[in-house]
Enzyme design. Structure first.
Site: not given
Ligand code: NAD
Length: 506
Positions: A235, A290
Site C-alpha cells: 500500500s 493493484c
Molecule cells: P500492505 O502495505 O499492508 O503490506 C505489504 C507488506 O508490508 C506486507 O509484507 C506487510 O507485512 C508489510 N507491512 C504492513 N504494514 C507495515 C508497516 N507498518 N511497516 C512495515 N511493513 C509493513 O499491503 P497489502 O494489504 O498486503 O496489499 C495490498 C496493497 O498492495 C494495495 O494497496 C495494493 O494496491 C498494493 N499493491 C500494489 C501493487 C503494485 O504493483 N503497485 C501490486 C500489488 C499490490
C-alpha cells in the site's frame, strides 16, 4: 465474525533460512485464515531479531559465492526452477486459494505471469552483456559491465503471493544476488513452497530465503547494514515509509504502492466488449488487484448503455469458495477488510451516490463465516466521496460520468495514484491522445489490465511508485545490478604510460 478451528488441521508455517525450514527462536506466532471459511488453518512463525540476523548472515555468505558463479550455472538453476514451478502449478494454486481466497483458475493465472518473469530471467545473459570501446586513447580500452548488488530483500503484499515475489526474486537471483523474501503474513505458505522448489532446482542454501513477520521484521530489513537493496510492493503509506527509511539507511529502493485505476469508456466503444472487460477487471479477485479497475469514467452517451450492461453482468457473478467449480469470485482477505469496504459503500450512499448493485450482507451457503462481499456498483460517484478518494481494494466499481475526453483526462491526472488505466474506444486518435496525455505508468487501449509482459517493466507513477526503477524486465536488471567501467592499458604501450599532470588526450 466468529472463527472456528474445528475440522481443520492447524499447522505451523516456518521460515526458510539457509536451506532449512525452521520455526526459529520466534517471538511468537500469528494465525493464518482461510477467508472463504473464516477458519484458522495455520500458525505463522514470526521472526525474532536472531532469526533475521541468521538469514542476513547466510545471505551475505551465499551472495559472494553465487555472484561469482558462472552465468551458465546460474541460469541452469533458473531453467530447472521454471520446470518445477510449471509442474507444480495446480498444487501451488490451491495453496494460494486456501489462504487468499481468489478462485483457483485466477491463482493459476498469477503463477503463469510469475513464470513469464522466470523465463525472462533464464535469458539474463543477454541483459548483462557489457559494452566495449577499443583504443579510446592510444593503447587504452574502456569496458563497462554490471555486477550484482549483493543481498537484496523483497517485501510483498497479500494479493499476489506468488506473482509479486516472482516479479523480484528470479531477476535478482539470475543477476547474482542473494534474496530474502518477507511475504505477507496473511498468505505466507506460497513463499515457503517457492523456497522448497528453488532448493530442489539446485539453488545453493542462503540464496533464496523466507522470513516471516510484520512491521518489526520489515524494519529490521530496512535498517540492516548488510542489505544492499529493497524491493517493496504494497500500500502507498507503507511504500512511502519503506522508501524513506531504507534510502536513509543507504539502500537502493524500489517501492510500489497502491492504486485507483480508471477506465475511460468513450461513446464509440464496443459496449459489449467494454462491459465484459470492466466486469472482469473490477470484480476479478474480488477487486484485490493493484491493477483492478475501480473507477469507470463514462463519457457522454456511453454511461447509460454501459451501466445497464454492467448491472446485468454483476448479478450473474457467482461468488463462492474459490475452490468451488464455477466460482467467479471469492471472499476478501479479512473481516476488517470486509467491514472497511462496506463502510465506504455506505458512505457513498449517504453522500448521494446511487448504489445500483449492493454486495453488502452477502451470505454464501455453507460459508457463513467467510469474509464475503458481493459485486457492488455505485453510480454518479463524485470526486470528494470516500468511494472515489480511497483505494477500496474490494469488489466495488464506481461510475463517474463526464461529458468529454478532456474532462476524463483531467480527472485521471488529478488523481494522486498513477498505476494503471485503460481507454475503451474505436477511435485511434482519441486512444492516442489519451495514452500520450495521461499521467499513469501503464495504459491499456481496449485492454483493461495492462500488466506488461515480463520483458517490459511494470511500474506506476505518482503515489503508485517511489524510487527510480520499475520492477522486472530491463528495469529489474538495472535495479539489481550496478555498473562498473574499466579503463585498461597493457605493457605493449609502456612508452605511453608516463604519468602526466595534464589531462590525458593522446
Ligand atoms: P500492505 O502495505 O499492508 O503490506 C505489504 C507488506 O508490508 C506486507 O509484507 C506487510 O507485512 C508489510 N507491512 C504492513 N504494514 C507495515 C508497516 N507498518 N511497516 C512495515 N511493513 C509493513 O499491503 P497489502 O494489504 O498486503 O496489499 C495490498 C496493497 O498492495 C494495495 O494497496 C495494493 O494496491 C498494493 N499493491 C500494489 C501493487 C503494485 O504493483 N503497485 C501490486 C500489488 C499490490
Amino acid at each position: 465474525m466468529s472463527v472456528t478451528t474445528e475440522a481443520t488441521t492447524v499447522t505451523t508455517i516456518k521460515h526458510f533460512i539457509n536451506g532449512t525450514e525452521t520455526a526459529g527462536d520466534g517471538t511468537g506466532t500469528q494465525p493464518v485464515y482461510n477467508p472463504a471459511t473464516g477458519e484458522v488453518t495455520a500458525n505463522l512463525s514470526l521472526a525474532s531479531d536472531a532469526d533475521l540476523q541468521a538469514a542476513v548472515a547466510a545471505a551475505r555468505t551465499a551472495a559472494d559465492a553465487w555472484g561469482d558463479t558462472s552465468l551458465a550455472k546460474r541460469t541452469a538453476v533458473l531453467f530447472k526452477f521454471r520446470e518445477l514451478l510449471a509442474a507444480n502449478t495446480d498444487e501451488l494454486a490451491r495453496i494460494v486459494t486456501s489462504e487468499h481466497g481468489k478462485v483457483v483458475s485466477d491463482a493459476a493465472g498469477e503463477i503463469g505471469r510469475g513464470l513469464e518473469v522466470v523465463e525472462y530471467a533464464c535469458g539474463i545473459s543477454q541483459s548483462l552483456k557489457g559494452e566495449y570501446s577499443d583504443q579510446v586513447s592510444t593503447g587504452i580500452d574502456v569496458f563497462s559491465f554490471r555486477q550484482p548488488l549483493g543481498v537484496v530483500a523483497g517485501i510483498t503484499p497479500f494479493n499476489f503471493p506468488v506473482m509479486v515475489p516472482l516479479w523480484m526474486a528470479p531477476v535478482a537471483i539470475a543477476a547474482g544476488n542473494a534474496f530474502i523474501l518477507k511475504p505477507s503474513e496473511r498468505d505466507p505458505s506460497a513463499a515457503v513452497f517457492l523456497a522448497r522448489i528453488f532448493k530442489e532446482a539446485g539453488l545453493p542454501d542462503g540464496v533464496f530465503q523466507v522470513l516471516h513477520g510484520g512491521k518489526e521484521t520489515v524494519d529490521g530489513l530496512l535498517r540492516h547494514p548488510d542489505i544492499d537493496g529493497i524491493s517493496f510492493v504494497g500500500s502507498t503509506p507503507i511504500a512511502k515509509y519503506v522508501h524513506e527509511t531504507a534510502t536513509a539507511h543507504g539502500k537502493r529502493v524500489q517501492a510500489l504502492g497502491g492504486a485507483k485505476n480508471h477506465a475511460v469508456v468513450m461513446p464509440d466503444a464496443d459496449m459489449e466488449v467494454a462491459a465484459d472487460h470492466l466486469t472482469a477487471a473490477a470484480f476479478g479477485s474480488a477487486g484485490q488487484r493493484c491493477m483492478a479497475i475501480s473507477v469507470a469514467v463514462a463519457v457522454g452517451g456511453a454511461a447509460d448503455i454501459l451501466v445497464d450492461k454492467l448491472v446485468t453482468r454483476a448479478h450473474d457473478i457467482k461468488v463462492s469458495n474459490g475452490l468451488d467449480d464455477g466460482a467467479d469470485m471469492g471472499p476478501v482477505i479479512t473481516p476488517a477488510s470486509k467491514t472497511r469496504i462496506e463502510k465506504i459503500v455506505g458512505e457513498a450512499q449517504e453522500a448521494g451516490a446511487a448504489l445500483i448493485v449492493d454486495g453488502r450482507d452477502l451470505v454464501v451457503a455453507d460459508h457463513e463465516n467467510g469474509f464475503f462481499v458481493g459485486p457492488t456498483i455505485i453510480d454518479n460517484v463524485q470526486r470528494e466521496m470516500t468511494a472515489y478518494t480511497e483505494e477500496i481494494f474490494g469488489p466495488v466499481l464506481a461510475i463517474v460520468r463526464v461529458d468529454t475526453l478532456a474532462e476524463a483526462i483531467e480527472i485521471v491526472n488529478a488523481n494522486p495514484y498513477g498505476n494503471g488505466t485503460a481507454i475503451f474506444t474505436s477511435n485511434g486518435a482519441d486512444a492516442r491522445t489519451y495514452t500520450r496525455r495521461v499521467h499513469v505508468g501503464m495504459v491499456g487501449v481496449n485492454v483493461p489490465l495492462p500488466v506488461p509482459v515480463a520483458w517490459h517493466s511494470f511500474g506506476g507513477w505518482k503515489n503508485s511508485l517511489f524510487g527510480e526503477h520499475h520492477i522486472y524486465g530491463p528495469d529489474g536488471v538495472r535495479f539489481y545490478t550496478r555498473g562498473k567501467a574499466v579503463t585498461q592499458r597493457w605493457p605493449e604501450h609502456k612508452e605511453l604510460s608516463n604519468a602526466s599532470f595534464a589531462f590525458p588526450s593522446n
